[in-house]
Design a protein around this motif. Structure first.
Motif, short mmCIF file in Angstrom:
data_model
loop_
_atom_site.label_atom_id
_atom_site.label_comp_id
_atom_site.label_asym_id
_atom_site.label_seq_id
_atom_site.Cartn_x
_atom_site.Cartn_y
_atom_site.Cartn_z
N ALA A 172 0.96 -1.27 -0.07
CA ALA A 172 0.27 0.12 -0.08
C ALA A 172 0.73 0.91 0.18
O ALA A 172 0.81 2.42 -0.62
N GLN A 173 1.63 1.25 1.38
CA GLN A 173 2.69 2.62 0.65
C GLN A 173 3.26 2.60 -0.46
O GLN A 173 3.63 3.96 -0.78
N GLU A 174 3.61 1.63 -0.84
CA GLU A 174 4.37 1.77 -2.62
C GLU A 174 3.32 1.95 -3.70
O GLU A 174 3.30 2.69 -4.78
N ALA A 175 2.35 1.29 -3.29
CA ALA A 175 1.01 1.70 -4.11
C ALA A 175 0.87 3.23 -4.51
O ALA A 175 0.81 4.34 -5.20
N GLU A 176 1.08 3.99 -2.99
CA GLU A 176 0.96 5.56 -2.77
C GLU A 176 1.82 6.11 -3.46
O GLU A 176 1.92 7.12 -3.65
N ARG A 177 3.20 5.85 -3.17
CA ARG A 177 3.84 6.50 -3.74
C ARG A 177 3.88 6.73 -5.57
O ARG A 177 4.94 7.37 -5.77
N LEU A 178 3.64 5.31 -5.29
CA LEU A 178 3.67 5.53 -7.52
C LEU A 178 2.82 6.16 -8.08
O LEU A 178 2.97 6.13 -8.94
N GLY A 179 1.44 6.56 -7.28
CA GLY A 179 0.71 7.10 -7.78
C GLY A 179 -1.09 6.67 -8.24
O GLY A 179 -1.62 7.27 -8.54
N PHE A 180 -0.60 5.56 -8.09
CA PHE A 180 -1.55 4.84 -8.44
C PHE A 180 -2.97 5.11 -7.41
O PHE A 180 -3.40 5.54 -5.92
N THR A 181 -4.37 4.85 -7.99
CA THR A 181 -5.57 6.06 -7.16
C THR A 181 -6.36 5.22 -5.81
O THR A 181 -6.25 6.43 -4.48
N ARG A 182 -6.54 4.32 -5.87
CA ARG A 182 -6.46 3.79 -4.27
C ARG A 182 -6.30 1.96 -4.64
O ARG A 182 -5.59 2.00 -5.50
N TYR A 183 -6.43 1.70 -3.09
CA TYR A 183 -6.21 0.43 -3.21
C TYR A 183 -7.15 -0.06 -2.48
O TYR A 183 -8.05 0.29 -1.11
N TRP A 184 -7.22 -1.20 -2.76
CA TRP A 184 -8.68 -2.33 -2.37
C TRP A 184 -8.44 -3.34 -1.55
O TRP A 184 -7.35 -3.92 -1.84
N VAL A 185 -9.13 -4.03 -0.43
CA VAL A 185 -8.45 -5.19 -0.56
C VAL A 185 -9.84 -6.19 -0.03
O VAL A 185 -11.39 -5.26 0.18
N ALA A 186 -10.02 -7.96 0.02
CA ALA A 186 -11.39 -8.67 -0.43
C ALA A 186 -11.64 -8.99 0.56
O ALA A 186 -10.66 -9.48 1.84
N GLU A 187 -12.99 -9.05 0.83
CA GLU A 187 -13.20 -10.54 1.94
C GLU A 187 -13.86 -11.63 1.39
O GLU A 187 -14.05 -12.18 -0.39
N HIS A 188 -12.60 -12.45 1.51
CA HIS A 188 -12.40 -14.01 1.32
C HIS A 188 -13.01 -14.52 2.67
O HIS A 188 -11.75 -14.80 3.68
N HIS A 189 -13.28 -15.71 3.15
CA HIS A 189 -13.25 -17.03 4.14
C HIS A 189 -12.83 -18.32 4.02
O HIS A 189 -12.96 -18.83 2.89
N ASN A 190 -12.25 -19.18 4.76
CA ASN A 190 -12.38 -20.34 5.17
C ASN A 190 -10.73 -20.13 3.31
O ASN A 190 -11.44 -21.60 2.81
N MET A 191 -10.21 -19.21 2.99
CA MET A 191 -8.98 -19.87 2.40
C MET A 191 -7.52 -19.64 3.10
O MET A 191 -7.20 -18.98 2.98
N PRO A 192 -6.49 -20.32 3.11
CA PRO A 192 -5.69 -20.86 3.69
C PRO A 192 -4.47 -19.25 2.91
O PRO A 192 -3.20 -19.71 3.95
N GLY A 193 -4.43 -19.15 2.18
CA GLY A 193 -3.98 -18.68 0.88
C GLY A 193 -4.39 -17.14 0.64
O GLY A 193 -3.64 -16.14 -0.03
N ILE A 194 -5.68 -16.69 1.73
CA ILE A 194 -5.64 -15.40 1.56
C ILE A 194 -6.10 -14.67 2.88
O ILE A 194 -7.19 -15.18 3.20
N ALA A 195 -5.55 -13.87 3.41
CA ALA A 195 -5.57 -13.39 4.71
C ALA A 195 -6.04 -11.91 4.78
O ALA A 195 -6.25 -11.71 5.82
N SER A 196 -7.63 -11.36 3.88
CA SER A 196 -7.69 -9.96 3.92
C SER A 196 -10.01 -10.82 4.30
O SER A 196 -10.20 -10.01 3.99
N SER A 197 -9.51 -11.74 5.60
CA SER A 197 -10.58 -11.85 5.70
C SER A 197 -11.89 -10.87 6.68
O SER A 197 -13.17 -11.12 6.90
N SER A 198 -10.54 -9.87 6.97
CA SER A 198 -11.47 -8.85 7.69
C SER A 198 -11.21 -7.27 6.75
O SER A 198 -10.59 -6.59 8.00
N PRO A 199 -12.23 -6.72 6.38
CA PRO A 199 -11.29 -5.25 5.19
C PRO A 199 -10.95 -4.47 6.27
O PRO A 199 -10.55 -3.54 5.99
N PRO A 200 -12.62 -4.05 7.29
CA PRO A 200 -12.52 -2.86 8.03
C PRO A 200 -11.18 -2.92 8.35
O PRO A 200 -11.00 -1.74 8.78
N VAL A 201 -10.62 -4.50 9.07
CA VAL A 201 -9.33 -4.02 10.11
C VAL A 201 -8.47 -4.07 9.65
O VAL A 201 -8.00 -2.83 9.87
#
Length: 340
Positions: free
Chosen positions: A31-60
């Protein structure tokens, strides 16, 4: 044509040999690198019961990323609304907006973001048709933000704090005509999942524009497409680094989710016929290659669809290769803060 805006979708990948904690730390660094490069926004996705994805709680996770960035817009891509009480979502994202005014996006989806059993555990019900209640839930959520419950509504006396008066930018996400038409009717910005439903992209975008009714949020349609991109110095390397993504999706779709494999593991894997079909379908609409090919692919997609913005997701096992891909894309697309 004008170059589309570019943004980032992150799944907080947990690679073979890594941990969820390290994956979340990598999201902070990206996210810090995306900000430095000038990307507009940075989103994270809600997924559950997937060992390879850690973004289960987007607001946190969004709260953590917002505390470590200053200008980057942050949001959910998305929060799966049927998994949650609209009141809780209003309070969580109202709080984020109050803490970081003007920087928060609330992207909403109606799919569970997981398998049926896990959806039942999330929702505490065995009903799997909660997506059909999405318009009602969405109306309830918006009413908590702006205080517009009808006088006879049972929840009119509830005051979401923070929430009311702290509405973030609300987006609808989707991979079907249903979400496209609903976003248009409500006059909301629409983000389509081209990265896994590319065969429906042009029809969905057309349906959204046809249904669009101006609102207080937008006076004209706004389309963002999710695009799976992997950029490397050569085509051979880009294809090699994209192997883990195809294997991870093949395992997920055949009921065997796992942590994210290494490129070597993916290259040596012997695919079953079902896995091979899934991997081939999964990669059909991805943009993979050296910088000039990626630029051409992204510009072609934007021109064909008229997309205002492209949200890039880059799935690699290694963090360094992921960051390099975003840097190469930024440079190829002539972003102001791209490395020389």
């Amino acid at each position: 044509m004008a170059l589309p805006k570019l943004s980032v979708l992150d799944l907080s990948i947990v690679g073979r040999g890594s941990t969820p904690a390290l994956a979340l730390e990598s999201s902070r660094r990206l996210a810090q690198e995306a900000e430095r490069l000038g990307f507009t926004r940075y989103w994270v996705a809600e997924h559950h019961n997937m060992p390879g994805i850690a973004s289960s709680s987007p607001p946190v996770l969004i709260a953590h990323l917002a505390a470590h960035t200053t200008t980057l817009r942050l949001g959910s891509g998305g929060v799966m609304l049927p998994n949650h009480s609209p009141l809780v979502v209003a309070e969580q994202f109202g709080m984020l907006e109050a803490l970081h005014p003007g920087r928060i996006d609330l992207g909403l989806g109606r799919a569970p973001g997981t398998d049926g059993l896990t959806a039942a555990a999330l929702r505490r019900t065995n009903r799997f048709d909660a997506e059909e209640e999405f318009p009602r839930q969405l109306g309830e959520l918006l009413a908590y933000f702006n205080g517009t419950f009808p006088d006879d509504h049972p929840f009119k006396a509830i005051h979401a704090t923070p929430g009311r008066g702290y509405q973030p930018d609300v987006w609808l996400l989707g991979s079907s005509l249903y979400s496209a038409q609903l976003a248009g009717l409500l006059g909301l910005p629409f983000s389509f999942a081209h990265h896994f439903s590319g065969e429906n992209t042009e029809a969905a975008v057309a349906a959204y524009r046809q249904a669009f009714d101006p609102s207080g949020a937008l006076d004209q349609p706004y389309v963002m497409l999710g695009v799976n991109v992997l950029c490397a110095p050569t085509l051979d390397e880009a294809r090699y680094l994209s192997g883990p993504g195809k294997l991870a999706m093949a395992r997920l779709r055949t009921g065997n989710p796992d942590v994210y494999p290494t490129a070597e593991e993916a290259a040596n894997h012997v695919y079953s016929p079902q896995e091979e079909a899934t991997a081939r379908s999964w990669g059909r609409h991805h943009v993979i290659g050296p910088p000039e090919a990626v630029r051409s692919g992204l510009l072609d997609l934007a021109e064909r669809t008229g997309a205002d913005e492209l949200m890039i997701t880059t799935m690699t096992h290694g963090f360094d290769e992921r960051v390099r891909s975003y840097r190469l894309v930024a440079e190829a697309m002539e972003m102001a803060d791209a490395p020389a």
